[in-house]
Structures are given as C-alpha cells and as structure tokens.
Motif scaffolding. Structure first.
Motif, mmCIF file in Angstrom:
data_model
loop_
_atom_site.group_PDB
_atom_site.id
_atom_site.type_symbol
_atom_site.label_atom_id
_atom_site.label_comp_id
_atom_site.label_asym_id
_atom_site.label_seq_id
_atom_site.Cartn_x
_atom_site.Cartn_y
_atom_site.Cartn_z
ATOM 1 N N ARG A 154 25.321 -20.357 43.516
ATOM 2 C CA ARG A 154 24.251 -19.543 44.105
ATOM 3 C C ARG A 154 23.335 -20.399 44.968
ATOM 4 O O ARG A 154 22.908 -19.993 46.035
ATOM 5 C CB ARG A 154 23.426 -18.865 42.998
ATOM 6 C CG ARG A 154 23.935 -17.493 42.630
ATOM 7 C CD ARG A 154 23.064 -16.853 41.544
ATOM 8 N NE ARG A 154 23.921 -16.410 40.472
ATOM 9 C CZ ARG A 154 24.000 -16.964 39.274
ATOM 10 N NH1 ARG A 154 23.205 -17.980 38.961
ATOM 11 N NH2 ARG A 154 24.844 -16.522 38.394
ATOM 12 N N GLU A 158 25.488 -19.099 48.151
ATOM 13 C CA GLU A 158 24.987 -17.739 48.346
ATOM 14 C C GLU A 158 23.565 -17.652 48.881
ATOM 15 O O GLU A 158 23.205 -16.663 49.509
ATOM 16 C CB GLU A 158 25.130 -16.948 47.055
ATOM 17 C CG GLU A 158 26.467 -16.250 47.012
ATOM 18 C CD GLU A 158 27.204 -16.431 45.695
ATOM 19 O OE1 GLU A 158 26.563 -16.283 44.642
ATOM 20 O OE2 GLU A 158 28.407 -16.727 45.733
ATOM 21 N N LYS B 339 19.175 -17.249 38.160
ATOM 22 C CA LYS B 339 19.428 -15.943 38.761
ATOM 23 C C LYS B 339 18.284 -14.988 38.434
ATOM 24 O O LYS B 339 17.581 -15.157 37.440
ATOM 25 C CB LYS B 339 20.794 -15.402 38.360
ATOM 26 C CG LYS B 339 21.041 -15.241 36.890
ATOM 27 C CD LYS B 339 22.466 -14.720 36.703
ATOM 28 C CE LYS B 339 22.812 -14.625 35.240
ATOM 29 N NZ LYS B 339 24.127 -14.057 35.001
#
Lengths: 441, 464
Positions: A154, A158, B339
């Motif tokens: 990520r 990303e 995240k």
C-alpha cells in the motif's frame, strides 16, 4: 582514430591507477565448501565493524503466477523464527550484541546484510546458518507478517501514482517472462499465499549451493574461515534449483497504457526492451543512459526540465539483470502538461541520438560519471560487500568487479549510437500515461 | 526491503560495553586552519581512496533567518546559486560538474546553508573553482529565478499526491505555525508567489559570509596543495562591510493541550500519522539518556513501537520515533501508517506505549541491549570521508568540541534504567502534543473522534 585510441589507453591507465590500493582482486580470499557454499573474505580494519552479507540466487524472477511476491515474503520470514531461535530473536540477539541488519529482495537475488562489532562474529554466523534452512513458518506469525507486506505494498505502490503507472507499464511491456510482475507481487497473491507453497519455495532456493557468503571488515580471515567451516559444513547441499526457461518473445509493435486516477500531477513512463547485463550491448546502453538521463546536463533533463519546462524531473536507464529487462525513461510531468507533446519531445531527442550519436565530450563525461560512482560506492564495508555479492550473482563471478571499468572504457563512441538504433525503436516501445482526474481544478 | 532505516536514527547512534571494549573507536582529530577571510577549515588526510570530500556550513543562511512571508527563500537562494555566475550559466555549471562525475550541492537547512562537494582527487581543484564561483559570484538572473520558482510551486502538488511524503510538511506547519524553525525549505504556494529575484539577491548578500563558514575536507590531498586550492578559490570570498548580527530566534514552541489536524485525501488506502512534542536542544546533557530511551521506544527494529505495531500485529510496514535537535530546542517525533480501518486501533496502542514508558520504564536487559546497540553501530557513521567531514562541521558549528563523542559514548555506556525512565517522563508526551493524520476522512474520521476535536483540511487546498 588515433586520437580515440590514445584516449582509451589513457582511460585504461587511469582506471588501473585509481583502483584503491587496498581493494584488489588478489586481496579477496575465496573458498568453496563441499556443500557448494561460496565464501568471499576481505579484511579492512578501518573501523571496528564487520559486514556479513549472504546472497541467495532467488528473486521475483523465480516465481510464477499465484505466488508472486513470495521471494520478498520469505525475506521477511527470515526474521520470524526457527526451532532454535523464536520469532524476533534474530533481531533481539543481534541488537543486543551491538549489531544492526537489513535485507532486500530484487528481481534476481535476495540479500541479508548484517553490520556488527567484531566480537559478535561467531554469534552472527550461528544465527545465519540456522536460518538458512531452519525456518518454521509458524502460522500465526505468518499471518501477521502477511499484513506487514500488504502495508508495504500500500505504501510503495497503491499510494504512489508513479509506482502504479510503472507497475502497469512493466506488466504491459513484458508479457511472458516473470519480470512481468514487480518484486512486491500482486495484492491478491500477497493475501492468499499458502503456507505449503511458501515452504516449498524456501526449501527449493535456500541451500548452501545457491548462496554466497561475503565477510568484509575488521576480522582475521583464518579465524573467520574456521568458524564458517565449523558451522556451515553441516548443512547439506540441495538439488540445483530449476532454471528459468521462459524467454520474452520479441515485441512487434508499440504498446500504450493509460491510467485515469485522482491526482494533481500526471505520471509518464516510456520503456524499451533491453539486453541483460552480460550482453556486450549492456555497456554502450549504460553510457547512453548517462548521456540521456543522468545529471542536469543530460539531454532529456535539459530539454524537458529546463528548456521546455514540461517536467519536474526525469530519471531511469538500464538495470543490471540476469535476463533481458528494460531501458526505462521515467518523467514527473508538471501539472496540466500535454503528455502527447511530452512523448513527442522525447522521441525527437532519441531520434537525434540515433541519427547523430553522442559527442566526444558526452562520451568522456559518461565514462567519468561511471568511474566516480564506482569508486564512491566502494568506500564502505557495506559498499564492498554489496558489490562483491551482486557481481557474483549477476555476472557469474565476483572477479568481474575488477574488470568492470575496463569494459566501460573499451566501448567505442560509435557503439552507443548503434545500441540506440538497435533498441530504442518504435516497435520495441511501451508508453504509459497517468492522467489526473478530480484533484484540484 | 525489510525496513526503511531513518537516517536520523543512525545520526543518534553510539558505542561500547565491557565485552565490546576492544572496539573503542575515536573520531580522529583534524587539523584546524583559519583562513584570512575568517573561514574555519578542518583537514584530515586519507590516502585509502582517490577521493576527496568537502562539507561546509554557512551559519545564518538557513530558513530560520528568512522573513516569515518569504518562507522558502533560503532554499530558493541556495538552489539559484548553482544556476549561474558571472562566468558560467546554469548549463555550463551542470555540464562541468557532471563532466567530472562529481557531486556538488548547496542547500538550506534551518540554521545554516550546507555545501557538499566531492570528487575523484584529480578533479577536486576544478570542482573547488566551480563551487567558489557559485558561492562568490552568483548572478540570480530573472529567467532562472522564474523557472525555479514555478518548478517549486508545481512540486508541492507532486508532494501532495503521495500521502507518505505530504504528512511531514503538514506536521511541521501544525507544530511550528509561524515560528521560524517551522519554515519549509521548499516554501509554500503562497510564499513562493511573493518572492522576487531582488529578494533572493538580498538574502544572499545578507547571509552568505566567509566569516560564518565552517568547512571540512577529508581525503587524498596534501595540506599544502589544499591550502593552495583554498587560497585561489574560497580564500577570495570577502566580507564586505561588517555583518549585521543574526537575529535571536524566538523561544522553541511548546504546545499546550492537543492539537489535532486531519488532512483529507479521498484516494488514500492507508492513513499516515506523525505525533510530535518538545524534545531538547542539540548537545544537551540529556542526549545520551534520551538516545538510550528512544532506541528502546521507537529507534530500532525491535523497539516497542515497531514490535507492537509491526512485528506482533502486522498493522504496518514501518513505525518508529526519533529526536530532532537544533540550537534552540528540539522535537520528539513518532510516526507510522496503516490501512484506513485500523488507524484508531494503531493510535490507541501508540498512546498506550508512551504512557507505559513514562510509568513503567525499561528493564535492565533492555537497557543493556540499547547501550550495546548504540555503541556497536557508532563507528559506521565515521566510516567514509564524507561521514568524517560532516561530523567535524556539525561539532564545530554547535561548538561541542571534537571529544564530544568520546564523552557521549562514555555516558551512553553508563546510562542506568532509572535515567532512561526519567528521560521518558521528561520527553515523551502525555497530554500536550501535535498529531497530524493524512488519509481518507470518510473512512477514518469516526475512529479519530475519541481523541478530541479535529481541524479538517483538504489536501487540494493550497499550502500546508
């Protein structure tokens, strides 16, 4: 002709004279154990520290669809537990003895890099030997580490538009060969690697006959070799790992990739298939990459960043790889720039090189840049160990490190133009454009 | 990569325990030379490689001394000094430096500007000619000024496209507000628009002075030859009219209460955060205790932050903390990312760890490990010519003496558990801190509400 010959001889003389008196081929002690482990030792008592590097001949090149990224994942798991040392113990013990370490995975190799005080040498060897074949992949630890690597993807792909584009361009340019995917692997593979597959991969590639051990720094060679023999000789050799047989078919026409994504600035890539580092064409292409892309005096920087003000930066070039990879041109375009115009300007510059070649001054500049980069990189224990290991993996023998500069010096200026004509062709090209959507208006 | 190592981390690393005693390693003392124009030069010969490195600091030519409304002009000035002189235009300079395969750069820090010049020994005389020309005779043309300014304005947009790189300037502005130590060397969209070539020239004239320069050269060169080169180059740097004294910087900011800032980046799939609080000034006597403590808290791979956030829970690829220090004060900074749906969980853990360090401190075994680690990793920072030259200039700049590290390492070796806990109590924040998060507000805002009231900004708004 005569003049050029003279310059070449001169460069060769300078190169020889410049090799640090203390770092010569004959100062490297080389050994091979019966189990196939190759050992390179170089003593340097400049600072009280030792660099212990272990290179394995395995990288994303050895993967297949479904397990992409697994070479890199094993690199992470190498710190997460064997029967002898529990998860995290490698790092805890190492830091307790004043050491630090890191590791890296590439397309062609995986490296483990330890730096520690001389007194910790035996303890470090014991732990390195142990993890070469002793990982247990405890399921709970494995799942936690999966989350770490997903976060790494990520961060590095990303949430980084330039990386999103370059991953797409690479996968478009390279169709069949495993260089198709990035070292980090696809997210869906990261989230679904099976423990059995991971362990089978580890057993295939982590054997002494597939490894190189390099020790550089403050130690005594005879004692170090005794320790290495004592601990490493007990590990059995493994079957030779399977060769990578896929050959990328020739590209037969230009390819394009478009990405539309929320952003304030576009991204731009242009790549061409290029030869591997053992090809004679690699050296002229490296010189071309200096002339086109390295430094503010390079042709593309001058034209795109300074003269036309189309870009914030340009970089790229040809990488050292076992199999043929790409000659890459990365551009960070300025907001609002017409990417077709950007492409046309680059084409025009590449056209000039193909038509007229490079100047004598550019040729000499590239040689100087390559040489000074080479010597600056050899100043530290880490730099020496890293170069010895990667040269052994990429060029088949560390000895090539000591003739590397001669290979560059032997390139004739005309060969740079020939290489440009041969590789930078329309049919060999893939262009990628990330076009901002949304963002600030 | 297994991990990213912050260079700031290595910059804090130090040396030796009983069983490592034989590794004692000292910074070699350089020779000190003061040139007629006031430049202080430190010199050490090293014939191991055909290489020479110069490092130089110019006191006052950093962003802390620039006018607030022209934030970033120190950085712009440093860049433009390499973009043309009376003799050479920008292309000629780039061409000459690249031709030698040399490294040459002038950049602005907070309290000083910094010059880097290094090359193969054979090219060093020519490199010094170019460096001196840039330092002594920059032309600051309108054309180069316009180009560089517009590039810098656009570059801010590129920084904001990557949440990992954007979080730092946002944190700096949130912590320092208008305080000069928070000036960004990159400038902001608003401040760059106010700059002129004339203002750049003024900054240069006021702050670039030989008498405020501290240089160090380490490499394969004889002293006589080096002095000859300096005589012909930087020796010609004059100090016209007496210097105006440097302004005294206002007291280092120490925020009260929590300052919470959320930067909305709707396409982010991960939330990035930095938490900061006051630290201590460079060279402060608490440094060894603080380093031993922070090594355990967030300064290395097995630190508490990295263990709890990465190793045990797999929430992130990287988590850590460090101290940043200047003459008038310093910062404690912790950071990580995860995240979007995990940011609340992650921040809870980080805040709990700060509390645990303050209330429980560290075990004897942890202390020993931290000391060994700092002592064992220290020699690496002095390994290369550039490492030595940079250390000389920093120690001289802050007037710490070249035995600074001997004393520092001796103290590190003796830091007791109670002292490390004291450092945690003194330096790790409880209720007073600045916390900046960059991420997708729609996914993370709810998780953040429990910490207090957040100021929300859009990443596409100008400035930081």
């Amino acid at each position: 002709m005569r003049k050029k010959f003279f310059i070449l001889v001169l460069i060769a003389l300078i190169c020889t004279a410049l090799l640090p008196a203390a770092f010569r081929r004959e100062d490297i002690k080389v050994h091979k154990l019966d189990n196939g482990l190759k050992i390179l030792l170089y003593e340097d008592h400049n600072i009280p520290q030792v660099a212990l590097y272990t290179f394995f001949r395995v990288g994303s090149r050895n993967e297949r669809p479904g397990i992409t990224g697994v070479s890199h994942f094993i690199e992470h798991m190498m710190f997460n537990g064997t029967k002898k040392f529990g998860p995290g113990e490698f790092d805890r013990k190492m830091e307790f003895s004043g050491g630090a370490n890191n590791a890296f995975t590439g397309d062609d190799m995986t490296g483990y890099t330890d730096w520690f005080p001389p007194a910790a040498l035996e303890a470090m060897i014991v732990m390195e030997v142990d993890r070469m074949q002793g990982l247990i992949f405890e399921p709970k630890v494995l799942e936690s580490e999966r989350g770490v690597v997903a976060s790494e993807r990520r961060m590095s792909v990303e949430n980084n538009n330039d990386s999103i584009l370059s991953e797409n361009v690479r996968a478009t340019a390279i169709m069949a060969h495993p260089y198709h995917w990035d070292v980090i692997g696809w997210m869906s593979d990261i989230l679904s690697w099976k423990r059995d597959d991971i362990m089978a991969y580890y057993r295939t590639f982590y054997s002494p006959n597939n490894a190189i051990l390099i020790v550089v720094g403050d130690f005594e060679s005879a004692k170090a070799l005794d320790l290495i023999k004592k601990y490493y000789s007990g590990i059995p050799a493994g079957p030779p790992p399977p060769a990578v047989t896929t050959v990328e078919p020739p590209q037969m026409g230009p390819k394009q990739v478009f990405i539309r994504k929320e952003a304030q600035t576009p991204s731009f890539n242009m790549v061409y298939h290029a030869p591997n580092c053992q090809s004679p064409d690699f050296y002229p292409l490296s010189i071309l990459d200096m002339v086109l892309l390295n430094g503010e005096s390079s042709r593309l920087y001058k034209r795109l960043v300074r003269d036309e003000q189309l870009a914030l930066n340009v970089y790229g070039g040809v990488g050292e790889t076992i199999d043929p990879m790409l000659f890459e041109i990365y551009v960070k375009p300025r907001p609002g720039v017409d990417l077709n115009r950007l492409e046309a300007v680059i084409e025009e510059e590449l056209g000039k090189v193909k038509k007229e070649g490079i100047t004598e001054k550019e040729y000499r500049k590239a040689q100087n840049m390559i040489r000074s980069g080479f010597y600056f990189g050899l100043q530290s224990n880490a730099g020496k160990a890293g170069r010895l290991g990667s040269t052994e993996v990429l060029y088949g023998s560390f000895e090539k490190l000591f003739t590397q500069m001669d290979n560059y010096a032997a390139v004739k200026r005309e060969q740079v133009q020939e290489a440009a004509k041969k590789y930078l062709t329309e049919n060999n090209k893939t262009v990628g454009k990330l076009i901002p959507e949304g963002g600030v208006q | 990569m297994k991990r990213l190592i912050a260079t700031t981390l290595l910059a804090v690393i130090l040396l030796i325990t009983p069983f490592l005693g034989q590794c004692a390693f000292k910074l070699p003392a350089p020779e000190k030379i003061v040139l007629k124009n006031g430049i202080t030069l430190f010199y050490l010969k090293n014939v191991d490689y055909p290489l020479i490195s110069l490092r130089m600091l110019v006191r006052g030519a950093g962003s802390a001394f620039e006018p607030g409304e022209l934030e970033g002009i120190a950085g712009l000035t440093a860049e433009l000094m390499q973009k043309g002189t009376a003799k050479m235009d920008a292309e000629a300079i780039a061409e000459a430096v690249d031709f030698m395969g040399a490294r040459f750069d002038i950049s602005a820090g907070s309290e000083s500007a910094s010059v880097v010049a290094e090359s193969l020994s054979e090219h060093f005389p020519r490199l010094m000619e170019i460096a001196a020309d840039c330092l002594l005779n920059p032309s600051f043309t309108e054309d180069e000024f316009a180009k560089e300014r517009s590039k810098r304005i656009d570059n801010i947009k590129a920084i904001k496209d990557n949440p990992g790189s954007a979080v730092r300037p946002y944190f700096t502005k949130a912590y320092f507000s208008t305080h000069p130590m928070g000036h960004l060397a990159s400038g902001t969209e608003s401040s760059l628009k106010k700059m002129t070539a004339a203002a750049v020239k003024d900054f240069y004239k006021k702050y670039y002075r030989a008498e405020r320069a501290i240089a160090a050269v380490v490499g394969n060169i004889e002293k006589a030859k080096l002095l000859e080169i300096f005589e012909a180059t930087l020796g010609k740097w004059n100090n016209p009219r007496p210097a105006a004294p440097l302004s005294t910087l206002p007291a280092f900011p120490k925020p009260k209460g929590k300052k919470l800032i959320l930067i909305d980046k709707p396409d982010a799939t991960q939330a990035y955060w930095i938490l900061g609080a006051p630290g201590y000034p460079l060279g402060d006597k608490i440094t060894p205790q603080a380093d031993v403590m922070n090594t355990l808290f967030g300064g290395r791979f097995t630190s508490w932050l990295s263990t709890e956030l990465r190793i045990k829970r797999g929430l992130t690829y990287g988590a850590g903390s460090n101290f940043q220090t200047w003459s008038i004060g310093g910062l404690f900074v912790a950071n990580s990312y995860t995240k979007n749906d995990k940011i609340g969980e992650m921040l809870d853990i980080a805040l709990d760890l700060l509390k645990k360090a303050r209330t429980e401190g560290f075990s004897m075994e942890e202390l020993e490990s931290s000391r060994n680690y700092l002592l064992g990793q220290f020699p690496q920072r002095l390994e290369t010519n550039a490492g030595k030259a940079g250390t000389y200039t920093t120690l001289a700049f802050y007037n710490l003496g070249f035995d600074y590290y001997d004393k520092y390492l001796a103290k590190v070796k003796a830091v007791a558990a109670a002292e490390a806990k004291d450092a945690a109590v003194k330096l790790l924040p409880e209720t007073d801190f600045v916390l900046v998060v960059v991420g997708r507000a729609a996914d993370i805002k709810k998780q953040l509400e429990k910490y207090g009231t957040w100021t929300v900004k859009k990443i596409t708004d100008p400035d930081f």
